[in-house]
Design a protein around this motif. Structure first.
Motif, short mmCIF file in Angstrom:
data_model
loop_
_atom_site.label_atom_id
_atom_site.label_comp_id
_atom_site.label_asym_id
_atom_site.label_seq_id
_atom_site.Cartn_x
_atom_site.Cartn_y
_atom_site.Cartn_z
N GLY A 52 0.81 -1.22 0.00
CA GLY A 52 0.00 0.00 0.00
C GLY A 52 0.84 1.27 0.00
O GLY A 52 0.44 2.28 -0.57
N ARG A 53 2.00 1.21 0.64
CA ARG A 53 2.77 2.43 0.82
C ARG A 53 3.82 2.66 -0.26
O ARG A 53 4.05 3.79 -0.67
CB ARG A 53 3.49 2.42 2.18
N LEU A 54 4.50 1.56 -0.69
CA LEU A 54 5.60 1.77 -1.65
C LEU A 54 5.10 2.19 -3.02
O LEU A 54 5.87 2.70 -3.83
CB LEU A 54 6.46 0.51 -1.79
N ASN A 55 3.82 1.95 -3.33
CA ASN A 55 3.34 2.44 -4.62
C ASN A 55 2.40 3.63 -4.46
O ASN A 55 1.54 3.87 -5.30
CB ASN A 55 2.75 1.31 -5.49
N ALA A 56 2.60 4.38 -3.36
CA ALA A 56 1.81 5.61 -3.18
C ALA A 56 2.27 6.66 -4.19
O ALA A 56 3.46 6.74 -4.51
CB ALA A 56 1.99 6.13 -1.76
N ASP A 57 1.31 7.45 -4.69
CA ASP A 57 1.62 8.43 -5.74
C ASP A 57 2.73 9.41 -5.33
O ASP A 57 3.59 9.77 -6.12
CB ASP A 57 0.38 9.25 -6.08
N GLU A 58 2.69 9.82 -4.03
CA GLU A 58 3.63 10.87 -3.59
C GLU A 58 5.08 10.41 -3.67
O GLU A 58 5.99 11.23 -3.77
CB GLU A 58 3.33 11.28 -2.13
N LEU A 59 5.31 9.10 -3.58
CA LEU A 59 6.70 8.61 -3.56
C LEU A 59 7.38 8.74 -4.92
O LEU A 59 8.61 8.69 -5.00
CB LEU A 59 6.70 7.14 -3.14
N VAL A 60 6.57 8.91 -5.98
CA VAL A 60 7.13 8.89 -7.34
C VAL A 60 8.20 9.97 -7.53
O VAL A 60 9.15 9.79 -8.29
CB VAL A 60 5.98 9.04 -8.37
N THR A 61 8.06 11.09 -6.80
CA THR A 61 9.05 12.17 -6.97
C THR A 61 10.45 11.74 -6.51
O THR A 61 11.44 12.24 -7.02
CB THR A 61 8.65 13.41 -6.14
N LEU A 62 10.47 10.84 -5.56
CA LEU A 62 11.74 10.49 -4.91
C LEU A 62 12.79 9.93 -5.89
O LEU A 62 13.89 10.50 -6.02
CB LEU A 62 11.45 9.51 -3.77
N PRO A 63 12.49 8.84 -6.63
CA PRO A 63 13.51 8.33 -7.56
C PRO A 63 13.88 9.35 -8.63
O PRO A 63 15.03 9.39 -9.07
CB PRO A 63 12.87 7.09 -8.18
N LEU A 64 12.90 10.18 -9.02
CA LEU A 64 13.18 11.13 -10.11
C LEU A 64 14.17 12.21 -9.66
O LEU A 64 15.13 12.52 -10.38
CB LEU A 64 11.88 11.76 -10.60
N PHE A 65 13.95 12.78 -8.47
CA PHE A 65 14.88 13.81 -8.01
C PHE A 65 16.27 13.19 -7.73
O PHE A 65 17.29 13.83 -7.95
CB PHE A 65 14.36 14.50 -6.75
N ILE A 66 16.29 11.95 -7.25
CA ILE A 66 17.59 11.30 -7.01
C ILE A 66 18.31 11.07 -8.34
O ILE A 66 19.51 11.32 -8.47
CB ILE A 66 17.39 9.97 -6.24
N LEU A 67 17.54 10.61 -9.35
CA LEU A 67 18.15 10.38 -10.66
C LEU A 67 18.69 11.69 -11.25
O LEU A 67 19.79 11.71 -11.82
CB LEU A 67 17.10 9.75 -11.61
N MET A 68 17.92 12.77 -11.08
CA MET A 68 18.38 14.06 -11.60
C MET A 68 19.74 14.42 -10.99
O MET A 68 20.68 14.79 -11.70
CB MET A 68 17.35 15.15 -11.26
N GLY A 69 19.85 14.28 -9.66
CA GLY A 69 21.11 14.60 -8.98
C GLY A 69 22.25 13.71 -9.46
O GLY A 69 23.38 14.16 -9.66
N ASP A 70 21.95 12.42 -9.68
CA ASP A 70 23.00 11.49 -10.10
C ASP A 70 23.46 11.76 -11.53
O ASP A 70 24.64 11.61 -11.85
CB ASP A 70 22.53 10.04 -9.95
#
Lengths: 431, 182
Positions: A52-70
């Motif tokens: 229920g939690r790992l596929n919450a909509d709000e989490l989607v930003t997390l990998p994207l911002f991390i990828l941008m930094g990397d």
């Protein structure tokens, strides 16, 4: 019979102290508490919660911002930052030391991680400052301190995690972080100037004068970064894009910069993606553990029991914040700040809200405590990064960062007494 | 025996690397899909009906599928003070105990996720989004990701028991801040 809060805290401390990975320690404490106090199919609760939690909509930003930094880490942005900022600050008291502060402030606007900001800016500035004879301690300290700005200026990974756990708007948190972030940068610049004024020997006596034409030409070096900042932050604050869309646009912009700088090679892409996977896995495990622990606490009525207990102490709101600050400072010495936040939030947030503080304000408060934890020994990520880059002892780096820790503490006092500093910008945007 | 165990651990390493590749692919697809979504909604006024749903699944895979790989590279965070101050032998015993606790917790997780996917399959549960995706598909992929994490922990335990370093050398190409995650 032992009470549920005492049992859970004891188990958690034992697991953490025994060197169990933090994500597993959080899950393990929750599993043990449920097994001891509730007759439930634990594996179903655990799996259902994770799904229920790992596929919450709000989490989607997390990998994207991390990828941008990397992706940006593998570009030549750090060199561009130095060349673009140096001509503007070399005449100021403190000279090129300000590149640490301004470079980190600018890079923070495209990176959500303090350690990534420190590493990106430091890999260029530390060598240059050493070569020109700047005071080593002030170079190290200003970099360690300035790297923490990466957590406050949006996009910020701890703010995303806080927003998910506290169920508050991530966009409002991002807005709330801007003014305190700029205040931190201003405090650091001021401190460097005062330090040079008190002891001019810490700055070399070679203040190369750049002409105005050279300064403006140097600004061109900052254009890629400014382009990305305006793309990410501008699209969010103008309402043209949601936080998730802004994160995706940021990835696109970072790829364009890499393409433009000819660093968009297969090895760089591969390293950036694997780096993102490692960071996401690390944060994902901690979030999963924290959310499960939070659910367990709610099932056992721990937040309410703790609120009652703290209520019986009769603490004033300021005393409560002071108590939490002490708790976070102690935790931050031994646990990374993000983990300290996720572990304590289920209990701390209801207390703070009941005491009359705004949850957005508390998000900023807690991010500053994470910043502090990054530069306090023995567990401080920024200290580790600088230690690895320079080979210096951790003690020396920590001591060099101590004045910047004190400035952060002073800022916490200011923001606690005048919370409007944090809240006026989100309120303005809402209006 | 030792050689066979090491070969088994290396096989698990390869599986975990495949999991990381899957997570990287999920992250790439997530970024590509949302970049296109931003463009299509702004310029064409059209939104992909699957973007929100599949974006959330891809995010979950990015966060969990590489977890086993992250463990083999020492990327998960732990408070190492006890390990650093104990003598080598006692430290190894403590590390092994931690590995067993982690294995127990993840066993529960794996069992729960497999059960969840199985129940979704038997009931024919579908997502409440427009695409009405059968839920057992993403749930099975998530369960497989947890199995990879379980295998990585098991391989770590085996390596500790036979006296081999439990983690692979840090990726020298990784950013410096990444090499300090643990």
């Amino acid at each position: 019979m032992i009470s549920a809060p005492l049992f859970l805290v004891s188990i958690l401390l034992i697991l953490l102290a025994s060197s169990l990975w933090i994500g597993f320690a959080l899950m393990g404490a929750g599993v043990a508490a449920l097994a001891f106090f509730r007759d439930l199919p634990i594996e179903r609760v655990l799996a259902g919660d994770l799904w229920g939690r790992l596929n919450a909509d709000e989490l989607v930003t997390l990998p994207l911002f991390i990828l941008m930094g990397d992706i940006l880490y593998h570009t030549r942005l750090s060199e561009s930052l130095f060349r673009g900022l140096a001509p503007w600050v070399q005449r100021l008291p403190g000279g090129l030391l300000h590149v640490n502060v301004l470079g980190c402030t600018l890079f923070a606007a495209v990176s959500g991680s303090s350690a990534a900001t420190t590493a990106t800016v430091g890999r260029m500035t530390l060598g240059e400052l050493d070569k020109r004879g700047y005071d080593r301690d002030l170079s190290l300290g200003s970099l360690a301190g300035s790297g923490t700005i990466g957590l406050m200026i949006p996009p910020s990974i701890p703010m995303i995690v806080y927003g998910i756990l506290a169920e508050v708007s991530i966009l409002e948190l991002f807005m709330a972080g801007i003014v305190p972030g700029l205040m931190i940068a201003a405090c650091y610049i001021g401190w460097i100037m005062i330090a040079v004024w008190r002891n001019p020997a810490i700055q070399p006596d070679q203040r190369d004068a750049s002409s105005w034409a050279e300064r403006f030409r140097a600004l061109a070096e900052l254009l890629p970064l400014l382009f990305l900042v305006s793309l990410v932050i501008g699209s969010m604050y103008s309402g043209l894009a949601s936080v998730t869309e802004a994160a995706a646009i940021g990835v696109g912009g970072a790829l364009l910069i890499a393409l433009f700088q000819r660093t968009l090679t297969w090895p760089n892409i591969k390293h950036a993606l694997l780096s993102t996977v490692r960071t996401c896995s690390m944060i994902g495990l901690i979030i999963a553990g924290a959310l499960f622990l939070s659910k367990t606490m709610a099932m056992l009525g721990i937040p309410a029991a703790t609120a009652n207990w703290v209520g019986s102490l009769g603490l004033s709101p300021y005393m409560l914040i002071l108590m939490l600050l002490v708790v976070y400072l102690i935790l931050g010495m031994f646990i990374d700040g993000l983990s300290a936040m996720v572990m304590t939030l289920p209990v701390a947030l209801p207390l703070v809200v009941a005491a009359g503080f705004n949850p957005i304000w508390f998000g900023v408060f807690i991010v500053i405590t994470i910043e502090l934890s990054n530069i306090t020994p023995p567990v401080g990520f920024n200290l580790f990064v600088i230690q690895h880059m320079t080979g210096e002892r951790q003690g020396r780096v920590a001591l060099a960062a101590a004045p910047f820790c004190l400035l952060l503490l002073a800022l916490i006092v200011v923001l606690t007494v005048w919370p409007q500093i944090v809240l006026w910008f989100p309120a303005l945007m809402r209006a | 025996m030792r050689t066979a165990l090491l070969a088994f651990c290396r096989l698990i390493d390869r599986l975990c690397e495949a999991g990381a590749a899957f997570a990287a692919l999920a992250c790439t697809l997530l970024a590509a899909m949302l970049i296109f979504e931003s463009f299509s909604t702004a310029a064409l006024g059209w939104s992909q009906p699957w973007a929100v749903e599949y974006g959330s699944y891809l995010c979950a895979f990015t966060l969990l599928s590489g977890s086993g790989y992250a463990l083999t590279r020492g990327a998960h965070i732990r408070v190492r003070i006890a390990l650093e101050y104990l003598p080598a032998g006692a430290g190894r015993v403590l590390d092994l105990a931690c590995t067993l606790v982690a294995l127990t917790v993840v066993s529960l997780l794996v069992s729960g996720l497999i059960d969840l996917a199985y129940r979704s399959h038997v009931r024919g549960s579908v997502s409440y989004y427009v695409m009405q995706t059968p839920l057992w598909i993403p749930q099975s992929l998530l369960a497989m990701s947890a199995v990879l994490l379980w295998l990585a922990i098991a391989a770590r335990g085996i390596r500790l028991m036979i006296g081999v370093p439990p983690e692979q050398a840090a990726d020298t190409q990784a950013p410096v801040h990444q090499r300090h995650a643990s």
